[in-house]
Design an enzyme around this catalytic site. Structure first.
Site, PDB file in Angstrom:
ATOM      1  N   THR A  87       0.860  -1.181   0.000  1.00 41.77           N
ATOM      2  CA  THR A  87       0.000   0.000   0.000  1.00 41.77           C
ATOM      3  C   THR A  87       0.896   1.230   0.000  1.00 41.77           C
ATOM      4  O   THR A  87       2.024   1.175   0.498  1.00 41.77           O
ATOM      5  CB  THR A  87      -0.916   0.030   1.241  1.00 41.77           C
ATOM      6  OG1 THR A  87      -1.621   1.265   1.288  1.00 41.77           O
ATOM      7  CG2 THR A  87      -0.124  -0.124   2.515  1.00 41.77           C
ATOM      8  N   CYS A 200      -1.998   5.086  -5.299  1.00 40.53           N
ATOM      9  CA  CYS A 200      -2.762   4.245  -4.381  1.00 40.53           C
ATOM     10  C   CYS A 200      -2.882   2.907  -5.082  1.00 40.53           C
ATOM     11  O   CYS A 200      -3.228   2.861  -6.272  1.00 40.53           O
ATOM     12  CB  CYS A 200      -4.139   4.845  -4.084  1.00 40.53           C
ATOM     13  SG  CYS A 200      -5.230   3.722  -3.195  1.00 40.53           S
TER      14      CYS A 200
END
Length: 234
Positions: A87, A200
């Site tokens: 992430t 992202c």
């Protein structure tokens, strides 16, 4: 001669939808590089994202840092040779995690900056969560490498962040949300950016290179591929 591989320690689940991408790309890269029946040596610890997101929302970053550092240490003790956090946003706590382990951590922003420099990209549009876009922990790594970073305006950050958490992290893919992202990308393009960073790991579920005329740099794909290559002992 048999190829030797290091064991990759993945911290996933943030969200699990994008962690699937990591697992797939890492193994596909190993297959491409080593051939035959080779696959990657991976230890995966998948967190409950609801818990992590709660700490994000209340600004309790130290609590998240302690949880992820403990997980990284668990992976190290289990035999991982280096750590990959699947992430972008949680790289905010990467410095703390690095202090708690004795193995390397492959940083997603550093991997992305390296790839941008290889392509001689000097000005980029950055998409991501509100934390990645409004705080400096991610942008500064790019800026330190001489890359100019342009982010969306406040309204666009609000809507694109909402799409990430309310839709993409839940596996919901909507054409209306894709149109929203494409409009935001168009605005960034008008500001003279040379490329777009999907900062992202879930955005790649929505936006593909064929959707945009500018070069797209999907951080999940970049990070996963570099993890695979790092795992091969040469």
């Amino acid at each position: 001669m048999k190829a030797k591989q290091k064991t990759i320690g993945l911290i996933g689940g943030m969200s699990w939808e994008s962690t699937v991408t990591y697992y797939q790309i890492i193994n596909e890269t190993i297959k491409q590089e080593l051939g035959g029946l080779h696959s990657a040596k991976i230890l995966l610890y998948s967190v409950d994202f609801d818990e992590i997101e709660h700490y994000q929302s209340i600004g309790a970053w130290q609590k998240s840092a302690e949880i992820l550092a403990k997980i990284a240490l668990t992976l190290e003790k289990a035999g991982a040779n280096f750590i990959v956090i699947c992430t972008n946003t949680m790289h905010k706590v990467a410095p703390y995690i690095k202090q708690k382990i004795s193995i390397p951590l492959l940083h997603i922003a550093e991997a992305t900056a390296e790839t941008l420099k290889e392509q001689q990209i000097q000005k980029v549009g950055l998409l991501g969560t509100q934390y990645t876009l409004t705080q400096d922990f991610y942008k500064n790594i790019l800026i330190e490498q001489g890359i100019e970073v342009v982010i969306p305006n406040k309204v666009d950050i609000f809507y694109t962040n909402n799409i990430i958490y309310e839709e993409l992290c839940r596996g919901i893919i909507l054409s209306s949300s894709k149109e929203m992202y494409l409009k935001v990308i168009s605005k960034l393009q008008q500001n003279g950016v040379e490329a777009i960073i999907l900062g992202c790991t879930e955005i790649g579920l929505l936006i593909k290179q064929e959707d945009v005329s500018l070069p797209i740099f999907d951080t999940a794909l970049i990070h996963a591929r570099k993890a695979a290559l790092k795992s091969i002992d040469k």
